[in-house]
Design a protein around this motif. Structure first.
Motif, PDB file in Angstrom:
ATOM      1  N   ALA A  91      39.725  38.483  43.430  1.00 40.27           N
ATOM      2  CA  ALA A  91      40.368  38.211  42.320  1.00 40.27           C
ATOM      3  C   ALA A  91      40.792  37.586  41.136  1.00 40.27           C
ATOM      4  CB  ALA A  91      40.088  39.913  40.869  1.00 40.27           C
ATOM      5  N   ALA A  92      42.128  37.884  41.984  1.00 38.92           N
ATOM      6  CA  ALA A  92      43.468  36.804  41.215  1.00 38.92           C
ATOM      7  C   ALA A  92      43.056  35.645  41.463  1.00 38.92           C
ATOM      8  CB  ALA A  92      44.655  38.151  41.307  1.00 38.92           C
ATOM      9  N   SER A  93      42.973  35.286  42.903  1.00 36.59           N
ATOM     10  CA  SER A  93      42.581  34.011  43.056  1.00 36.59           C
ATOM     11  C   SER A  93      41.660  33.135  42.340  1.00 36.59           C
ATOM     12  CB  SER A  93      42.953  34.273  44.768  1.00 36.59           C
ATOM     13  OG  SER A  93      43.061  34.638  45.080  1.00 36.59           O
ATOM     14  N   ARG A  94      40.499  34.197  42.620  1.00 34.72           N
ATOM     15  CA  ARG A  94      39.484  33.113  41.869  1.00 34.72           C
ATOM     16  C   ARG A  94      39.528  33.407  40.339  1.00 34.72           C
ATOM     17  NH1 ARG A  94      35.132  30.289  43.926  1.00 34.72           N
ATOM     18  NH2 ARG A  94      34.773  29.746  42.441  1.00 34.72           N
ATOM     19  N   HIS A  95      40.175  33.522  39.832  1.00 38.39           N
ATOM     20  CA  HIS A  95      40.594  33.707  38.387  1.00 38.39           C
ATOM     21  C   HIS A  95      41.267  32.439  38.196  1.00 38.39           C
ATOM     22  CE1 HIS A  95      41.903  34.842  34.295  1.00 38.39           C
ATOM     23  NE2 HIS A  95      40.424  35.133  33.861  1.00 38.39           N
TER      24      HIS A  95
END
Length: 392
Positions: free
Chosen positions: A155-159
């Motif tokens: 999720a962090a990478s996508r954000h």
């Protein structure tokens, strides 16, 4: 919201709260930590265990947890809710507890939890193996990800990809939490922490380091919910439940439609609607920060920032002491502690802030608080809006 729950607004109040054994509690079991916190919370409410006729509880290690809890506490409740949706469970328990009180099924509900995960003789590795069988995730487990952290790293990478969020902005979440923890003598980690410290810490699941992750601690927590008219006759200043909402959209993070949008958009919307409030009306936010990305996602999904803007909001110091929105004033899961499931501790800190007895981390004049729980891997979300008598 399909059902109008406004009639429940302010009719129920948290009358007692307590924690016990938070940090390290060698020699205590999950049950013993729960029971100690429960007895302290009941006493804080000016009641005795004989007054408790409702129980809400959950455990990550026992499917029938409510029954041994009833047995150990020696109570005979008329209402029991053992809904288990991860760390948000104890905020989600508010709604069925309010409905049980409203119906007259019971008069005083104890919500309680305990975990000895840090000092337990049962290793986290063994627990992980058991969960592969008891909680199968068929689209993820075959690839052997480091759950839950790899899910949040995704999720962090996508954000970061979608909105240009930076590692320094994520790190600032941990730094802000530590700044609050340094004001709280009960926090497990109180040493100074800088953005560079976070970035240079041991990498665990790219892009998240160990300092982007919540702590592993022991602890018990409990609160007591009663009808508002009764709460006003008890020793502590009542903290009223103004709004509540719970939403579950998925179990596995690979089933999320958008890794940057969580079910908090729904739970928050429902809680605000019941309370007749919006983000601008909130004085304090206690957000489940299992990982630094959680805080950014929940700031956005609960309406404090537009989608993609939480990184800059945090980097500008808004959630740190002295900022425009005090967030995780006890230090949160990142620095105060994280006994397996953190939601109940977010609720307890919200109550303490509204009572005005949060010590050096007290937010002056706080009348409203949003407390938000997260479960699984961004799987369940539960939001409550609490307020003092002035907020009714």
């Amino acid at each position: 919201m399909s059902g109008d729950l406004n009639h429940l607004r302010g009719k129920f109040a948290i009358a007692g709260v307590a924690t016990f054994g938070c940090g390290e509690a060698p020699g205590y079991t999950d049950m013993e930590l729960l029971a100690q916190a429960a007895r302290l919370a009941v006493a804080d409410a000016g009641l005795t265990m004989k007054d408790i006729d409702g129980l809400c509880t959950a455990s990550a290690s026992s499917a029938m947890w409510s029954m041994p809890v009833v047995e150990y506490l020696g109570i005979r409740p008329r209402f029991v809710d053992a809904t288990m949706i991860g760390g948000s469970s104890f905020i989600a328990h508010l709604m069925p507890a309010m409905q049980a009180l409203e119906s007259g099924q019971c008069d005083a509900v104890l919500v309680a939890y305990g975990s000895a995960q840090r000092t337990s003789t049962l290793s986290r590795k063994e627990i992980g193996k058991a969960r592969l069988l008891m909680d199968p995730q068929p689209y993820e487990h075959p690839y052997q990800p480091m759950l839950p952290m790899s899910a949040y790293a995704l999720a962090a990478s996508r954000h970061m990809h979608d909105f240009g969020t930076t590692r320094r902005q994520l790190a600032q979440v941990a730094v802000s939490a530590r700044q609050w923890a340094r004001k709280n003598p009960d926090a497990f980690m109180r040493d100074p922490l800088t953005v560079d410290d976070v970035l240079n810490a041991r990498m665990v699941s790219d892009p998240l380091t160990v300092r982007d992750a919540c702590l592993v601690t022991d602890g018990g927590g409990a609160y007591v919910l009663v009808r508002a008219d009764r709460a006003r006759d008890l020793p502590q200043p009542p903290v009223y439940v103004l709004g509540q909402g719970t939403a579950v959209w998925n179990r596995q993070i690979s089933s999320m439609a958008d890794l940057t949008v969580t079910a908090a958009t729904q739970s928050g919307r429902d809680a605000y609607a019941m309370a007749g409030m919006g983000p601008k009306d909130i004085n304090v936010a206690e957000l489940y920060d299992a990982f630094t990305i959680n805080t950014l996602l929940f700031l956005e999904d609960l309406g404090f920032c537009a989608k993609g803007e939480a990184g800059a909001f945090v980097e500008d110091g808004h959630i740190a002491p002295g900022g425009s929105l005090p967030v995780n004033t006890n230090g949160g899961g990142l620095s105060w502690g994280h006994p397996g499931m953190y939601g109940i501790f977010a609720a307890i800190e919200g109550v303490r802030q509204l009572r005005g007895n949060a010590g050096d981390s007290q937010v002056a004049g706080a009348q409203t608080a949003i407390v938000h729980g997260n479960g699984g891997t961004l799987s369940s979300q539960s939001t409550a809006i609490l307020g003092t008598a002035a907020a009714l």
